[in-house]
Design an enzyme around this catalytic site. Structure first.
Site, PDB file in Angstrom:
ATOM      1  N   TRP A 217       0.823  -1.205   0.000  1.00 38.75           N
ATOM      2  CA  TRP A 217       0.000   0.000   0.000  1.00 38.75           C
ATOM      3  C   TRP A 217       0.857   1.254   0.000  1.00 38.75           C
ATOM      4  O   TRP A 217       0.535   2.237  -0.672  1.00 38.75           O
ATOM      5  CB  TRP A 217      -0.989  -0.022   1.171  1.00 38.75           C
ATOM      6  CG  TRP A 217      -1.992  -1.111   0.975  1.00 38.75           C
ATOM      7  CD1 TRP A 217      -2.085  -2.269   1.684  1.00 38.75           C
ATOM      8  CD2 TRP A 217      -3.005  -1.177  -0.046  1.00 38.75           C
ATOM      9  NE1 TRP A 217      -3.099  -3.049   1.168  1.00 38.75           N
ATOM     10  CE2 TRP A 217      -3.670  -2.412   0.123  1.00 38.75           C
ATOM     11  CE3 TRP A 217      -3.400  -0.331  -1.074  1.00 38.75           C
ATOM     12  CZ2 TRP A 217      -4.732  -2.809  -0.709  1.00 38.75           C
ATOM     13  CZ3 TRP A 217      -4.446  -0.721  -1.897  1.00 38.75           C
ATOM     14  CH2 TRP A 217      -5.094  -1.943  -1.712  1.00 38.75           C
TER      15      TRP A 217
ATOM     16  N   ASP B 153      -1.083   6.465   6.616  1.00 34.37           N
ATOM     17  CA  ASP B 153      -2.185   5.603   6.208  1.00 34.37           C
ATOM     18  C   ASP B 153      -2.412   4.609   7.346  1.00 34.37           C
ATOM     19  O   ASP B 153      -1.592   3.725   7.584  1.00 34.37           O
ATOM     20  CB  ASP B 153      -1.803   4.880   4.911  1.00 34.37           C
ATOM     21  CG  ASP B 153      -2.867   3.870   4.466  1.00 34.37           C
ATOM     22  OD1 ASP B 153      -3.895   3.725   5.166  1.00 34.37           O
ATOM     23  OD2 ASP B 153      -2.662   3.241   3.410  1.00 34.37           O
TER      24      ASP B 153
ATOM     25  N   LYS C 238     -12.244  -1.885   7.816  1.00 31.98           N
ATOM     26  CA  LYS C 238     -11.612  -2.950   8.608  1.00 31.98           C
ATOM     27  C   LYS C 238     -12.014  -2.855  10.075  1.00 31.98           C
ATOM     28  O   LYS C 238     -12.586  -3.788  10.617  1.00 31.98           O
ATOM     29  CB  LYS C 238     -10.097  -2.899   8.436  1.00 31.98           C
ATOM     30  CG  LYS C 238      -9.670  -3.244   7.009  1.00 31.98           C
ATOM     31  CD  LYS C 238      -8.541  -2.378   6.580  1.00 31.98           C
ATOM     32  CE  LYS C 238      -8.200  -2.336   5.119  1.00 31.98           C
ATOM     33  NZ  LYS C 238      -8.538  -3.421   4.250  1.00 31.98           N
TER      34      LYS C 238
HETATM   35  N1  PMP Z   1      -4.081   1.237   2.604  1.00 31.01           N
HETATM   36  C1  PMP Z   1      -4.159   0.101   3.314  1.00 31.01           C
HETATM   37  C2  PMP Z   1      -3.184  -0.117   4.440  1.00 31.01           C
HETATM   38  C3  PMP Z   1      -5.122  -0.855   2.988  1.00 31.01           C
HETATM   39  O1  PMP Z   1      -5.198  -1.987   3.683  1.00 31.01           O
HETATM   40  C4  PMP Z   1      -6.024  -0.611   1.921  1.00 31.01           C
HETATM   41  C5  PMP Z   1      -7.115  -1.576   1.549  1.00 31.01           C
HETATM   42  N2  PMP Z   1      -6.949  -2.860   1.876  1.00 31.01           N
HETATM   43  C6  PMP Z   1      -5.889   0.591   1.210  1.00 31.01           C
HETATM   44  C7  PMP Z   1      -4.924   1.486   1.591  1.00 31.01           C
HETATM   45  C8  PMP Z   1      -6.802   0.904   0.074  1.00 31.01           C
HETATM   46  O2  PMP Z   1      -8.008   1.190   0.618  1.00 31.01           O
HETATM   47  P1  PMP Z   1      -9.333   1.436  -0.246  1.00 31.01           P
HETATM   48  O3  PMP Z   1      -9.669   0.142  -0.878  1.00 31.01           O
HETATM   49  O4  PMP Z   1     -10.299   1.863   0.801  1.00 31.01           O
HETATM   50  O5  PMP Z   1      -9.040   2.499  -1.221  1.00 31.01           O
END
Ligand code: PMP
Length: 361
Positions: free
Chosen positions: A105, A174, A198
């Site tokens: 991510w 994040d 989550k």
């Molecule tokens: N950052 C992290 C740490 C994630 O776990 C996720 C989704 N699993 C995201 C960003 C992306 O999130 P979204 O699907 O809500 O855009």
């Protein structure tokens, strides 16, 4: 022991398990919220009843996370992925920002950042297969770095920071997959963002916590929906907010406040993760942890088996026991047990037992 409503143990990485009492309350209020004669999904976001919902969701989040008054709480949309762009659009703007990449991510955040300036990768855990973190305090930040960006918990690799870093550069984080899982010192951060799906509620809601001083740096002339300042001035009501998601987030927050707050959550999360890590560590190397000890995530426990065939066999066995969603992300392989706040410890125990049974074969 059977779970209520014949629910199974859902190890999904997100969207994921929500607290049963929250779902029950949402069910009970689905058709008529608080005597209004309509459900939350159906009511105007400008109504008195909804105003109360969003105001108390914010107030409770402020209490739960100890968010100081000089921080704004925003309820946005577009997921954490939109924040990958929104942060650099507002704060990078042709300059340099440092990115610490501890997993998939963080890498995505860099890609979006580079469209707005120089998203400088200060540290990248790739050579160690993203099995470790780096202390932010040990890094030399770029001169005039607009901010440093990192990911507290890398959901795919299962590596997590367990302490809030102290740095001299504006800190952007994040926190999608571990927000509300432990106490956090908000003062250490200038901007925190997290998708709700989550630990906080359904997908479609993104929480942003931003310091006023940092918010002041947002330039004029931003596209309205990407303008943190405008969103703050309009108290997350510039357009129709994700009303139902905010409502559920409010219920989850209340539930956490009533069950020992974030200290309580952390205690439970430690106990839960320990059950699975113990099963890994006591398997004589049959199960191998992905993350190094200090970086082991309490939210996503990642581990591998000797080969692909055994992994498939093991997943099959877990499914036969009502354990769902344990297949690891394809980039890491093996298994991933996502055990966010609402995941019950009994599910961890059934998984650990299944691991022991399989390794003994
Ligand atoms: N950052 C992290 C740490 C994630 O776990 C996720 C989704 N699993 C995201 C960003 C992306 O999130 P979204 O699907 O809500 O855009």
């Amino acid at each position: 022991m059977a779970q209520p409503y014949n629910r199974i143990y859902n190890f999904s990485a997100g969207p994921s398990t929500l607290p049963v009492p929250v779902l029950e309350q949402a069910r009970d209020e689905m058709l008529n919220f608080g005597g209004t004669g309509m459900g939350v999904m159906e009511m105007s976001h400008r109504s008195k009843a909804y105003e109360q919902i969003i105001k108390s969701a914010e107030a409770d989040l402020r209490t739960l996370l100890s968010i100081p008054d000089n921080y704004k709480v925003l309820f946005l949309q577009g997921g954490a992925s939109m924040q990958f762009s929104m942060v650099p659009m507002a704060f990078l703007r042709g300059g340099t920002a440092d990115y610490v990449v501890t997993g998939a991510w963080g890498k995505k955040a860099v890609e979006a950042g580079n469209l707005e300036g120089n998203a400088n990768v200060l540290w990248d855990g790739k050579s160690g297969a993203y099995s470790d973190i780096v202390e932010l305090e040990s890094l030399r930040f770029s001169q005039r770095a607009k901010y440093v960006h990192f990911t507290t918990n890398e959901t795919i690799q299962g590596v997590e920071y367990h302490q809030d870093p102290s740095v001299s550069v504006p800190l952007v984080c994040d926190m999608s997959s571990d927000i509300c899982s432990r106490p956090v010192d908000i003062l250490k951060y200038d901007l925190i963002y997290a998708g709700a799906q989550k630990n906080m509620g359904p997908a479609g809601l993104t929480l942003v916590i931003v310091k006023d001083e940092f918010l002041d740096k947002v330039p004029d002339g931003m596209h309205p929906m990407f303008d943190y300042r405008l969103q703050a001035e309009n108290e997350s009501m510039y357009n129709t907010p994700p009303t139902f998601g905010i409502y559920i987030c409010g219920l989850v927050t209340k539930y956490l406040l009533n069950t020992g707050g974030l200290e309580g959550a952390l205690k439970r999360n430690r106990e839960k993760a320990q059950v699975i890590y113990d099963a890994i560590d006591n398997s004589n190397g049959f199960f191998k942890p992905h993350a190094v000890q200090r970086a082991r995530s309490l939210m996503n426990v990642t581990f591998t088996l000797p080969d692909e065939e055994k992994t498939k066999e093991f997943i099959k066995l877990t499914e036969s026991k009502g354990l769902d969603g344990l297949k690891g992300h394809r980039s890491v392989g093996g298994c991933r047990a996502s055990i966010y706040n609402a995941f019950p410890i009994e599910g961890c125990e059934v998984l650990a037992e299944t691991m022991r049974e399989f390794a003994a074969r």
